[in-house]
Design an enzyme around this catalytic site. Structure first.
Site, short mmCIF file in Angstrom:
data_model
loop_
_atom_site.label_atom_id
_atom_site.label_comp_id
_atom_site.label_asym_id
_atom_site.label_seq_id
_atom_site.Cartn_x
_atom_site.Cartn_y
_atom_site.Cartn_z
N GLY A 1 0.77 -1.25 0.00
CA GLY A 1 0.00 0.00 0.00
C GLY A 1 0.79 1.28 0.00
N THR B 1 -1.78 -6.33 -2.09
CA THR B 1 -2.45 -6.22 -0.79
C THR B 1 -3.71 -5.35 -0.97
OG1 THR B 1 -1.30 -4.18 -0.14
CG2 THR B 1 -0.23 -6.29 0.43
N HIS C 1 -0.53 -19.27 -0.78
CA HIS C 1 0.77 -18.64 -0.54
C HIS C 1 1.92 -19.64 -0.68
CE1 HIS C 1 -0.46 -19.74 3.65
NE2 HIS C 1 0.83 -19.96 3.83
N ALA D 1 4.19 12.01 -3.87
CA ALA D 1 2.76 12.16 -4.17
C ALA D 1 2.13 13.33 -3.40
CB ALA D 1 2.04 10.87 -3.84
N CYS D 2 2.65 13.59 -2.19
CA CYS D 2 2.08 14.64 -1.33
C CYS D 2 2.75 16.00 -1.57
CB CYS D 2 2.26 14.23 0.12
SG CYS D 2 3.97 13.80 0.45
N ALA E 1 -4.47 -2.71 0.62
CA ALA E 1 -4.14 -1.28 0.64
C ALA E 1 -3.54 -0.79 -0.67
CB ALA E 1 -3.17 -1.00 1.79
N SER F 1 5.73 -0.87 1.05
CA SER F 1 5.32 0.24 1.93
C SER F 1 6.03 0.15 3.28
CB SER F 1 3.80 0.18 2.16
OG SER F 1 3.49 -0.96 2.93
N ALA F 2 6.01 1.24 4.04
CA ALA F 2 6.58 1.25 5.39
C ALA F 2 5.91 0.18 6.25
CB ALA F 2 6.41 2.63 6.02
N ASN F 3 4.60 0.05 6.09
CA ASN F 3 3.85 -0.92 6.92
C ASN F 3 4.25 -2.36 6.58
OD1 ASN F 3 1.71 -1.57 8.80
ND2 ASN F 3 0.55 -2.28 7.03
N THR F 4 4.33 -2.68 5.29
CA THR F 4 4.68 -4.06 4.91
C THR F 4 6.14 -4.35 5.24
OG1 THR F 4 2.91 -4.19 3.29
CG2 THR F 4 4.74 -5.70 2.97
C1 PCO Z 1 3.35 9.19 0.10
N1 PCO Z 1 4.18 8.43 -0.59
C2 PCO Z 1 4.76 8.54 -1.77
C3 PCO Z 1 5.32 7.23 -2.23
C4 PCO Z 1 6.59 7.31 -2.91
N2 PCO Z 1 6.48 8.09 -4.11
C5 PCO Z 1 6.83 7.61 -5.32
C6 PCO Z 1 6.67 8.60 -6.47
C7 PCO Z 1 5.37 8.40 -7.28
C8 PCO Z 1 5.28 9.44 -8.40
O1 PCO Z 1 6.37 9.33 -9.27
C9 PCO Z 1 4.13 8.57 -6.40
C10 PCO Z 1 5.36 7.00 -7.89
O2 PCO Z 1 6.74 9.90 -5.99
O3 PCO Z 1 7.26 6.50 -5.51
O4 PCO Z 1 4.84 9.52 -2.46
C11 PCO Z 1 3.38 10.40 0.64
S1 PCO Z 1 4.23 11.72 0.18
#
Ligand code: PCO
Length: 212
Positions: free
Chosen positions: A31, A56, A93, A177-178, A58, A109-112
């Site tokens: 996720g 998963t 599995h 992404a954020c 998520a 992900s950090a969680n997994t």
């Molecule tokens: C969430 N997490 C992320 C995940 C890591 N980001 C990325 C890249 C993507 C765009 O190229 C999202 C694939 O930035 O692997 O951003 C909070 S900031």
């Protein structure tokens, strides 16, 4: 479930046949927003390898199913026990672990990451990992926010998974992404593909060399 090899033939089949058949790659997504790239990752591998995929719960909001190649079967937690009725039936599995020559978790992900490092197995992906045969390669490509990546837990968890024999494809620094800028972005699918392919080809070359 289309798994052709009986349990007892697992390791012999893997060692003997990888020269004569396509490699079998189990791709898995957990996720993170970076799961938007999972279809692309599957496409990178699918010409060269036989691919099966695990996602998963998520990760599912980020995966566009139509972006997966048609011959790539995507397994989710719902598939784990849905066809199981009695002792002797396949356990998904374990079947996936037997089938795969290599597993690649991208994004991790950090969680997994935390769950794998702690030995937890509460879904299909982490159950495959908990049941993994570490004579076979397992690669992970983490993806998370920079502050999560820099959190001291990450380093501890990476040390633990390194001790298990898991190989890291490190994240990169870019816009997340954020709209935070920093380390934590998943390595590009093309880089993940070339890392795994090079690894397998150099392993095949060195074992061919040792036979001569
Ligand atoms: C969430 N997490 C992320 C995940 C890591 N980001 C990325 C890249 C993507 C765009 O190229 C999202 C694939 O930035 O692997 O951003 C909070 S900031």
């Amino acid at each position: 479930m289309a798994f052709s090899e009986p349990a007892s033939a697992e390791r012999n089949a893997t060692q003997a046949n990888t020269c004569t058949r396509k490699p079998r790659i189990l791709l898995a997504a957990s996720g993170s927003v970076a799961a938007i790239k999972f279809g692309n990752l599957c496409r990178c591998f699918s010409e060269w390898a036989e691919v099966k995929a695990v996602a998963t719960r998520a990760s599912l909001p980020f995966i566009e199913k139509a972006s997966l190649p048609q011959d790539v079967m995507l397994y989710t937690d719902e598939d784990e026990w849905s066809t199981w009725t009695k002792i002797g039936d396949g356990v998904l599995h374990i079947e996936l672990r037997r089938w795969a020559d290599i597993m690649v978790i991208a994004p991790l992900s950090a969680n997994t990451l935390g769950k794998i490092a702690g030995g937890l197995c509460d879904n299909l992906l982490t159950s495959v990992v908990r049941a993994w045969d570490y004579s076979k390669p397992l690669f992970v490509a983490p993806a998370m926010n920079t502050f999560m990546w820099n959190n001291p837990f990450t380093e501890r968890h990476l040390v633990l998974i390194d001790e298990l024999g898991i190989s890291l494809i490190p994240p990169v620094t870019k816009m997340l992404a954020c709209r935070d800028y920093g380390n934590g972005a998943m390595a590009e699918p093309s880089l993940i593909f070339s890392t795994v392919r090079l690894f397998l080809e150099s392993k095949a070359q060195s074992s061919a060399g040792s036979v001569q």
